[in-house]
Design a protein around this motif. Structure first.
Motif, PDB file in Angstrom:
ATOM      1  N   ILE A   4       0.830  -1.203   0.000  1.00  0.00           N
ATOM      2  CA  ILE A   4       0.000   0.000   0.000  1.00  0.00           C
ATOM      3  C   ILE A   4       0.865   1.254   0.000  1.00  0.00           C
ATOM      4  O   ILE A   4       0.577   2.230  -0.705  1.00  0.00           O
ATOM      5  N   MET A   5       1.951   1.238   0.761  1.00  0.00           N
ATOM      6  CA  MET A   5       2.862   2.389   0.798  1.00  0.00           C
ATOM      7  C   MET A   5       3.510   2.613  -0.568  1.00  0.00           C
ATOM      8  O   MET A   5       3.649   3.747  -1.026  1.00  0.00           O
ATOM      9  N   LEU A   7       2.269   1.718  -3.511  1.00  0.00           N
ATOM     10  CA  LEU A   7       1.247   2.222  -4.422  1.00  0.00           C
ATOM     11  C   LEU A   7       0.948   3.701  -4.170  1.00  0.00           C
ATOM     12  O   LEU A   7       0.803   4.485  -5.113  1.00  0.00           O
ATOM     13  N   LEU A   8       0.845   4.094  -2.927  1.00  0.00           N
ATOM     14  CA  LEU A   8       0.613   5.505  -2.613  1.00  0.00           C
ATOM     15  C   LEU A   8       1.775   6.378  -3.062  1.00  0.00           C
ATOM     16  O   LEU A   8       1.574   7.460  -3.629  1.00  0.00           O
ATOM     17  N   PHE A   9       3.013   5.919  -2.830  1.00  0.00           N
ATOM     18  CA  PHE A   9       4.186   6.673  -3.272  1.00  0.00           C
ATOM     19  C   PHE A   9       4.200   6.809  -4.796  1.00  0.00           C
ATOM     20  O   PHE A   9       4.506   7.875  -5.332  1.00  0.00           O
ATOM     21  N   THR A  10       3.831   5.736  -5.491  1.00  0.00           N
ATOM     22  CA  THR A  10       3.782   5.775  -6.957  1.00  0.00           C
ATOM     23  C   THR A  10       2.734   6.760  -7.444  1.00  0.00           C
ATOM     24  O   THR A  10       2.976   7.549  -8.366  1.00  0.00           O
ATOM     25  N   LEU A  11       1.561   6.747  -6.845  1.00  0.00           N
ATOM     26  CA  LEU A  11       0.511   7.679  -7.250  1.00  0.00           C
ATOM     27  C   LEU A  11       0.892   9.131  -6.959  1.00  0.00           C
ATOM     28  O   LEU A  11       0.641  10.022  -7.777  1.00  0.00           O
ATOM     29  N   VAL A  12       1.500   9.381  -5.796  1.00  0.00           N
ATOM     30  CA  VAL A  12       1.932  10.745  -5.459  1.00  0.00           C
ATOM     31  C   VAL A  12       3.011  11.213  -6.430  1.00  0.00           C
ATOM     32  O   VAL A  12       2.983  12.343  -6.922  1.00  0.00           O
TER      33      VAL A  12
END
Length: 110
Positions: A4-5, A7-12
């Motif tokens: 999840i971390m 994926l969130l870093f990739t989206l940001v």
């Protein structure tokens, strides 16, 4: 949790790169920039200025005979039944070519 971390870093990171690209890009809203490209023809003016249908027919002939060359390459590793179907396909292609020649659609001069 780690997935999840990531994926969130990739989206940001993706959103940040998109915003930076949008902010730094040159926005030229000239007449030529926002007009549609019509294969070398000026898209502003009379609608009656269209290209000749002979260009379209020649393009179709090129595509058909280009596919025929691809079929020739495939015949090298085939059996008898695919060879017969290949000959039927060639018969129909040459028949269509003859019909276009007979009806005068293969005019090379515009």
């Amino acid at each position: 949790l780690v997935l999840i971390m990531v994926l969130l870093f990739t989206l940001v990171l993706l959103l940040a790169f998109y915003v930076v690209n949008f902010v730094l890009s040159i926005k030229d809203m000239g007449k030529n920039k926002i007009s549609a490209f019509e294969c070398g023809f000026v898209s502003v003016g009379k609608i009656q200025n269209s290209f000749s249908i002979h260009f379209f027919i020649m393009m179709l002939m090129f595509v058909i005979f280009d596919l025929e060359i691809v079929m020739f390459l495939g015949i090298l590793v085939s059996d008898l039944s695919s060879y017969v179907s290949f000959l039927l396909m060639i018969f129909f292609i040459l028949g269509g070519f003859y019909m276009e020649w007979w009806y005068g659609k293969l005019v090379w001069v515009i």
